[in-house]
Design a protein around this motif. Structure first.
Motif, mmCIF file in Angstrom:
data_model
loop_
_atom_site.group_PDB
_atom_site.id
_atom_site.type_symbol
_atom_site.label_atom_id
_atom_site.label_comp_id
_atom_site.label_asym_id
_atom_site.label_seq_id
_atom_site.Cartn_x
_atom_site.Cartn_y
_atom_site.Cartn_z
ATOM 1 N N UNK A 172 0.860 -1.149 0.039
ATOM 2 C CA UNK A 172 -0.068 -0.030 0.098
ATOM 3 C C UNK A 172 0.604 1.273 -0.030
ATOM 4 N N UNK A 173 1.834 1.178 0.742
ATOM 5 C CA UNK A 173 2.929 2.473 0.917
ATOM 6 C C UNK A 173 3.502 2.566 -0.653
ATOM 7 N N UNK A 174 3.975 1.516 -0.946
ATOM 8 C CA UNK A 174 4.540 1.513 -2.198
ATOM 9 C C UNK A 174 3.609 2.187 -3.339
ATOM 10 N N UNK A 175 2.415 1.937 -3.449
ATOM 11 C CA UNK A 175 1.412 2.381 -4.336
ATOM 12 C C UNK A 175 1.116 3.922 -4.145
ATOM 13 N N UNK A 176 1.332 4.394 -2.861
ATOM 14 C CA UNK A 176 1.062 5.832 -2.557
ATOM 15 C C UNK A 176 2.291 6.560 -2.992
ATOM 16 N N UNK A 177 3.440 6.015 -2.948
ATOM 17 C CA UNK A 177 4.826 6.720 -3.635
ATOM 18 C C UNK A 177 4.698 6.724 -4.956
ATOM 19 N N UNK A 178 4.205 5.673 -5.747
ATOM 20 C CA UNK A 178 4.072 5.373 -7.085
ATOM 21 C C UNK A 178 3.226 6.545 -7.576
ATOM 22 N N UNK A 179 1.991 7.034 -6.867
ATOM 23 C CA UNK A 179 1.117 7.826 -7.417
ATOM 24 C C UNK A 179 1.782 8.948 -7.294
ATOM 25 N N UNK A 180 2.475 9.495 -6.506
ATOM 26 C CA UNK A 180 3.167 10.815 -5.914
ATOM 27 C C UNK A 180 4.130 10.839 -7.047
ATOM 28 N N UNK A 181 4.780 9.870 -7.632
ATOM 29 C CA UNK A 181 5.813 10.144 -8.531
ATOM 30 C C UNK A 181 5.293 10.287 -9.972
ATOM 31 N N UNK A 182 4.103 9.755 -10.161
ATOM 32 C CA UNK A 182 3.363 10.032 -11.410
ATOM 33 C C UNK A 182 2.707 11.305 -11.567
ATOM 34 N N UNK A 183 2.255 11.930 -10.523
ATOM 35 C CA UNK A 183 1.537 13.198 -10.562
ATOM 36 C C UNK A 183 1.974 13.947 -9.415
ATOM 37 N N UNK A 184 3.339 14.616 -9.437
ATOM 38 C CA UNK A 184 4.027 15.234 -8.177
ATOM 39 C C UNK A 184 3.453 16.512 -8.162
ATOM 40 N N UNK A 185 2.484 17.132 -8.987
ATOM 41 C CA UNK A 185 2.382 18.707 -9.082
ATOM 42 C C UNK A 185 0.407 18.384 -8.953
ATOM 43 N N UNK A 186 0.071 17.271 -8.197
ATOM 44 C CA UNK A 186 -1.528 17.390 -7.962
ATOM 45 C C UNK A 186 -1.646 17.313 -6.670
ATOM 46 N N UNK A 187 -2.040 18.552 -6.234
ATOM 47 C CA UNK A 187 -2.272 18.807 -4.693
ATOM 48 C C UNK A 187 -3.284 17.669 -4.226
ATOM 49 N N UNK A 188 -4.256 17.447 -4.981
ATOM 50 C CA UNK A 188 -5.397 16.648 -4.470
ATOM 51 C C UNK A 188 -5.025 15.268 -4.022
ATOM 52 N N UNK A 189 -3.958 14.765 -5.042
ATOM 53 C CA UNK A 189 -3.288 13.458 -5.061
ATOM 54 C C UNK A 189 -2.430 13.478 -3.835
ATOM 55 N N UNK A 190 -1.700 14.584 -3.640
ATOM 56 C CA UNK A 190 -0.684 14.545 -2.415
ATOM 57 C C UNK A 190 -1.398 14.668 -1.207
ATOM 58 N N UNK A 191 -2.563 15.354 -1.089
ATOM 59 C CA UNK A 191 -3.262 15.225 0.301
ATOM 60 C C UNK A 191 -3.940 14.032 0.578
ATOM 61 N N UNK A 192 -4.357 13.337 -0.653
ATOM 62 C CA UNK A 192 -5.060 12.036 -0.232
ATOM 63 C C UNK A 192 -3.932 11.016 0.148
ATOM 64 N N UNK A 193 -2.956 11.114 -0.543
ATOM 65 C CA UNK A 193 -1.696 10.132 0.097
ATOM 66 C C UNK A 193 -1.199 10.393 1.170
ATOM 67 N N UNK A 194 -1.197 11.856 1.719
ATOM 68 C CA UNK A 194 -0.881 12.047 3.082
ATOM 69 C C UNK A 194 -1.829 11.648 4.096
#
Length: 59
Positions: free
Chosen positions: A11-33
């Motif tokens: 699960x943590x690996x998937x969070x990191x991958x999503x943030x690497x693919x879309x590092x400029x998406x604030x909504x995604x970063x907040x969801x990952x946080x």
């Protein structure tokens, strides 16, 4: 795999991958946080960094 990694590592690996693919998406970063905060205090610092990055992108 047994133990913590088998339950949470992927699960943590998937969070990191999503943030690497879309590092400029604030909504995604907040969801990952928010997701990282569910994994316990070891991940709080990383979650706060993601929230700060999301705030920086929106300003």
């Amino acid at each position: 795999m047994t133990g913590w990694l088998s339950r949470y590592g992927l699960a943590i690996w998937h969070i990191g991958l999503a943030c690497l693919q879309c590092p400029d998406d604030p909504a995604l970063l907040r969801e990952a946080a928010g997701d990282l905060l569910c994994f316990g205090p070891d991940w709080d610092e990383n979650a706060e960094a993601l929230k700060a990055r999301a705030a920086q992108l929106e300003s």
